[in-house]
Design a protein around this motif. Sequence first.
Motif, PDB file in Angstrom:
ATOM      1  N   LEU A 171     -10.951  25.893 -32.508  1.00 56.48           N
ATOM      2  CA  LEU A 171     -11.872  27.016 -32.320  1.00 56.48           C
ATOM      3  C   LEU A 171     -11.149  28.334 -32.053  1.00 56.48           C
ATOM      4  CD1 LEU A 171     -14.541  25.069 -30.244  1.00 56.48           C
ATOM      5  CD2 LEU A 171     -14.848  25.957 -32.554  1.00 56.48           C
ATOM      6  N   GLY A 172      -9.831  28.335 -32.261  1.00 58.63           N
ATOM      7  CA  GLY A 172      -9.100  29.601 -32.167  1.00 58.63           C
ATOM      8  C   GLY A 172      -8.958  30.142 -30.756  1.00 58.63           C
ATOM      9  N   LEU A 187      -8.742  17.725 -30.917  1.00 57.32           N
ATOM     10  CA  LEU A 187     -10.185  17.487 -31.059  1.00 57.32           C
ATOM     11  C   LEU A 187     -10.913  18.725 -31.555  1.00 57.32           C
ATOM     12  CD1 LEU A 187     -11.117  15.426 -27.871  1.00 57.32           C
ATOM     13  CD2 LEU A 187     -11.175  14.661 -30.255  1.00 57.32           C
ATOM     14  N   LEU A 188     -10.542  19.887 -31.051  1.00 59.48           N
ATOM     15  CA  LEU A 188     -11.259  21.126 -31.377  1.00 59.48           C
ATOM     16  C   LEU A 188     -10.330  22.119 -32.064  1.00 59.48           C
ATOM     17  CD1 LEU A 188     -13.170  21.616 -27.975  1.00 59.48           C
ATOM     18  CD2 LEU A 188     -14.087  20.678 -30.105  1.00 59.48           C
ATOM     19  N   LEU A 227     -15.118  16.153 -36.703  1.00 55.29           N
ATOM     20  CA  LEU A 227     -14.800  14.895 -36.022  1.00 55.29           C
ATOM     21  C   LEU A 227     -15.143  13.667 -36.852  1.00 55.29           C
ATOM     22  CD1 LEU A 227     -15.910  16.052 -32.460  1.00 55.29           C
ATOM     23  CD2 LEU A 227     -13.560  15.576 -33.184  1.00 55.29           C
ATOM     24  N   LEU A 275     -18.505  24.076 -36.552  1.00 59.45           N
ATOM     25  CA  LEU A 275     -17.851  24.140 -35.246  1.00 59.45           C
ATOM     26  C   LEU A 275     -16.952  22.936 -35.009  1.00 59.45           C
ATOM     27  CD1 LEU A 275     -20.675  25.378 -32.841  1.00 59.45           C
ATOM     28  CD2 LEU A 275     -18.583  26.590 -33.483  1.00 59.45           C
ATOM     29  N   LEU A 276     -17.406  21.760 -35.383  1.00 59.61           N
ATOM     30  CA  LEU A 276     -16.662  20.529 -35.091  1.00 59.61           C
ATOM     31  C   LEU A 276     -16.269  19.820 -36.379  1.00 59.61           C
ATOM     32  CD1 LEU A 276     -18.964  19.131 -32.229  1.00 59.61           C
ATOM     33  CD2 LEU A 276     -16.792  20.351 -31.962  1.00 59.61           C
ATOM     34  N   LEU A 287     -13.269  22.552 -22.556  1.00 58.54           N
ATOM     35  CA  LEU A 287     -14.329  22.506 -23.568  1.00 58.54           C
ATOM     36  C   LEU A 287     -14.371  21.115 -24.211  1.00 58.54           C
ATOM     37  CD1 LEU A 287     -16.378  24.546 -24.806  1.00 58.54           C
ATOM     38  CD2 LEU A 287     -14.708  24.919 -26.629  1.00 58.54           C
ATOM     39  N   LEU A 298     -11.003  33.884 -26.346  1.00 57.70           N
ATOM     40  CA  LEU A 298     -11.876  32.706 -26.439  1.00 57.70           C
ATOM     41  C   LEU A 298     -12.273  32.393 -27.886  1.00 57.70           C
ATOM     42  CD1 LEU A 298     -14.032  33.049 -23.195  1.00 57.70           C
ATOM     43  CD2 LEU A 298     -12.460  31.185 -23.746  1.00 57.70           C
ATOM     44  N   GLY A 299     -11.621  33.046 -28.842  1.00 56.96           N
ATOM     45  CA  GLY A 299     -11.768  32.672 -30.250  1.00 56.96           C
ATOM     46  C   GLY A 299     -13.217  32.614 -30.710  1.00 56.96           C
ATOM     47  N   ARG A 300     -13.570  31.532 -31.378  1.00 53.54           N
ATOM     48  CA  ARG A 300     -14.918  31.417 -31.930  1.00 53.54           C
ATOM     49  C   ARG A 300     -15.994  31.386 -30.855  1.00 53.54           C
ATOM     50  NH1 ARG A 300     -16.147  27.295 -36.578  1.00 53.54           N
ATOM     51  NH2 ARG A 300     -18.035  28.572 -36.645  1.00 53.54           N
TER      52      ARG A 300
END
Lengths: 316, 316
Positions: B278-279, B275-276, A278, A275-276, B290, A23-25
Amino acid sequence: PDSAAIAAAGARNGQLTKPPGALGRLEDLAIWMGGWQGTDKPHADAPQVVVFAGNHGVTAQGVSAFPAEVTAQMVLNFRAGGAAINQLSRLFGARMDVHALDLDTPTADFTQGPAMDEAGFLHAFLTGWDAVDPASDLLVTGEMGIGNTTSAAAVAHALFGGDPADWVGRGTGVDDAGLGVKTRVVAAGVARHAGATGLEALRCLGGRELAAMAGAIARARTLRIPVILDGFICTAAAACLHSELPGALDHCLAGHVSAEPGHPRLLGHLGKEPLLHLGLRLGEGSGAALAIGVVKGAVACQSGMATFAEAGVSDG
Amino acid sequence: PDSAAIAAAGARNGQLTKPPGALGRLEDLAIWMGGWQGTDKPHADAPQVVVFAGNHGVTAQGVSAFPAEVTAQMVLNFRAGGAAINQLSRLFGARMDVHALDLDTPTADFTQGPAMDEAGFLHAFLTGWDAVDPASDLLVTGEMGIGNTTSAAAVAHALFGGDPADWVGRGTGVDDAGLGVKTRVVAAGVARHAGATGLEALRCLGGRELAAMAGAIARARTLRIPVILDGFICTAAAACLHSELPGALDHCLAGHVSAEPGHPRLLGHLGKEPLLHLGLRLGEGSGAALAIGVVKGAVACQSGMATFAEAGVSDG
């Protein structure tokens, strides 16, 4: 943070029905939340979004594409539920509060003197301090204030140096001439208050909404409430706490990186990875509010997933 | 997509109480949703997550860190609500369906012959086609299948060439020796089915869960339901539709970029910007789920914000 809770959250994470690290970060984020909340099953059920609004004397110098009246108009829009931050707060189940800070009396033009006197600064800081709901489990601080990218650029330049132009962007959308004005205003303000760092930089070059955000972020620390930082202005305000005391923002994560060019630079100085990505540049807490969804996702997995033993799944 | 709706959504966007462009990619996303949904006020109120599970004959060659029984065990975990995708689906109010595709009979080892015969491929594809709820307004397709990063790598290599090693990663966590095995298996499979592209590559090198994802994505197109692509395996399945017909994925957006090294490469070939970042590298539809939060945020702003006129805010 609570090191026993971090260890317990990490141990629980390792037993959940997924390959290690998959689940990475989200995993780091959930464990970090657990550390601040003192549990191996962190939560984000009661987020709070607090928006502070202030007016800036420096707008007299033509640093914004929008007139200063827009600050008060947008406060009405926040109260009526019509702004972006209202939609995002509602979407993620966040309580939203709005504090208008003496809009009829803008701060002083910081190229002429300190934006706030000590009493005024303290009042704004304490408004933020008192705005935090101790029952919340995640905090977003947002702002509205025509002219405040200029104020934030001046704060950032005072704290971290470099060229004034490194910290100046188009804000709500100034043209090239406006960009030149902003750069000269930032340079003049920092020269006028040479040597100011930490909360003194915030008092001299900031605005009431920036001071209030710093107050709220400091209060959240005393309550061990994790904070999601928003864009350039929020991060500049937070950076003044960091400038007073490294580690003061350990309970904060960067919700997003904005399109305002000074923001990634500021996050780099603070060692925060957003985190984002965008391209938002609205403020109001909007980028941080969007990141509430990511934090909720992280804690939902950490706290709600079955372990290998519970699910009867072979763990490789 | 509906060009009149795109124009109307763009016009509405320009009237909302924010500086032009200040919501960054959220604005493009909302207008894109409006185009597929045929409205200037798009919605994401009824998302659906469909997870397909399949087993792979190629696991006999030692390409995975987990035993093949885990596929069936994880299906039970999905049904009991214990997996990551369950938590994320619940968080974002998505209906979640799970389809286990003939798990007791793995596909054939693709280094020896086609993974599926034509009837088997069609059955899997149609399972996906039929799995889409026409009442949903946003679709995520996810998968579970021990061995399926190897299958996805073979599909990607068949479609886009390059070196086999370009498309091979650690999946659930193989060691260096396992990585070497995966690379040789991918090379052998693509050599065995030389010249297969599009759905034929999917039949020969894919798996039932990949075929089902492609079927669901194709069906969503006929229903004009926007799709959020998940990670490497989902994207490889989708890429077979693109290989049949460029533009076949215009109704799809990339929810995230995974840590599996072939994924950014695949997204580059498809011209999709995730879009994301996050690894994540879990599959199940987790990264796409997500991203439902981001899509919900985009449409909430587009459809819920006040216009300048409604709010009485000066528009610069």
